[in-house]
Design a protein around this motif. Sequence first.
Motif, short mmCIF file in Angstrom:
data_model
loop_
_atom_site.label_atom_id
_atom_site.label_comp_id
_atom_site.label_asym_id
_atom_site.label_seq_id
_atom_site.Cartn_x
_atom_site.Cartn_y
_atom_site.Cartn_z
N ALA A 143 0.85 -1.18 0.00
CA ALA A 143 0.00 0.00 0.00
C ALA A 143 0.89 1.24 0.00
O ALA A 143 1.97 1.24 0.60
N LEU A 144 0.48 2.27 -0.69
CA LEU A 144 1.25 3.51 -0.72
C LEU A 144 0.75 4.46 0.37
O LEU A 144 -0.45 4.49 0.68
N PRO A 145 1.64 5.24 0.97
CA PRO A 145 1.18 6.27 1.92
C PRO A 145 0.17 7.20 1.24
O PRO A 145 0.22 7.39 0.02
N GLU A 146 -0.71 7.78 2.02
CA GLU A 146 -1.77 8.61 1.44
C GLU A 146 -1.21 9.70 0.53
O GLU A 146 -1.79 10.00 -0.51
N ALA A 147 -0.08 10.28 0.90
CA ALA A 147 0.50 11.37 0.10
C ALA A 147 1.01 10.88 -1.25
O ALA A 147 1.20 11.68 -2.17
N GLY A 259 7.63 -3.28 8.37
CA GLY A 259 7.73 -1.84 8.18
C GLY A 259 6.71 -1.10 8.99
O GLY A 259 6.09 -1.65 9.92
N GLU A 260 6.49 0.15 8.63
CA GLU A 260 5.59 0.99 9.39
C GLU A 260 4.14 0.80 8.96
O GLU A 260 3.85 0.68 7.77
N PRO A 261 3.21 0.76 9.92
CA PRO A 261 1.79 0.67 9.56
C PRO A 261 1.32 1.97 8.92
O PRO A 261 1.75 3.07 9.32
N LEU A 262 0.44 1.86 7.92
CA LEU A 262 -0.02 3.03 7.18
C LEU A 262 -1.46 3.41 7.50
O LEU A 262 -1.98 4.36 6.94
#
Length: 306
Positions: A143-147, A259-262
């Motif tokens: 998944a891509l970060p919202e930005a 990794g980091e949760p989005l």
Amino acid sequence: MTMRDTDRRGEHGRGSTDGEGAVEMLLQPQERDLGGFSVRRLLPSAKRTMVGPWIFFDHIGPADFPPGEGITVRPHPHINLATVTYLFEGEILHPDSLGSLQPIVPGDINLMVAGRGIVHSERERPEVTGTAHRLHGLQLWLALPEADEETEPAFHHYPGSDIPMCTVDGVPLRVMMGSAFGLTSPVRTFADTLYVEAHLKAGQCLALPEAPERALYVVSGALRLGGRPLPEHSMAILSPTASVAMEADSDSRVALIGGEPLGKRFIDWNFVSSRKERIDQARADWRAKRYPLVPGDEKEFIPLPD
């Protein structure tokens, strides 16, 4: 690769802590028939939707094809995600709507950034389908970060020689994405992302790098984590705070992701987004044939599932 419409959503939550604090939950694969070959799907599942930015995890094959047959995934769309393809055996030909045409062979990494929208297919070259052959590998979605969800689509190919590798405590490993064991992969990332492959001989141990969220998948063999057995084709969701080492009960190949949760993501067919209305728009666009075509592969497409 595509995702069946029935696999849309799960709950992203934590299970009970076990395995002496190392393993939060153990996921077993769901077998999926993609027409001529099968995959083992670990993410998303009813128990867990994501691990860090990873929202999709398929173990492809091993699939054996006779001469004249092979993988033929017709053109289909993606939005707001990136696909990561890595093969152990065989070859896949990647054409997409950007004009990319790239064979991927064992050791390489294909990163396709869907962003605001891309169409691709997965085929095999005539030289491959003309003989008996095997296909085996992993395909994951980020998944891509919202930005970055609506970023321009892009395709990146990284030959195996560019992927850093080292040996730690006698265990050969590759840092596919992110940084670990003092190495940093050149593969593009959009958030804190971890992807490591390791090969352990029976009796070997390896301490795992930490990450906000982590999961360990046993491609082949059998392991133990914190005293808990991990059988072949299982995925252990790891505690974010536990310092943990894996021990191989037999010769094993493993993949560590994390990794980091989005935050919450909606997933519907081949679409991933933080906004449900964006997925509704993507479905409408595919139904209305508003996506670009794949050069050289314009005649076929996968219809939108009901």
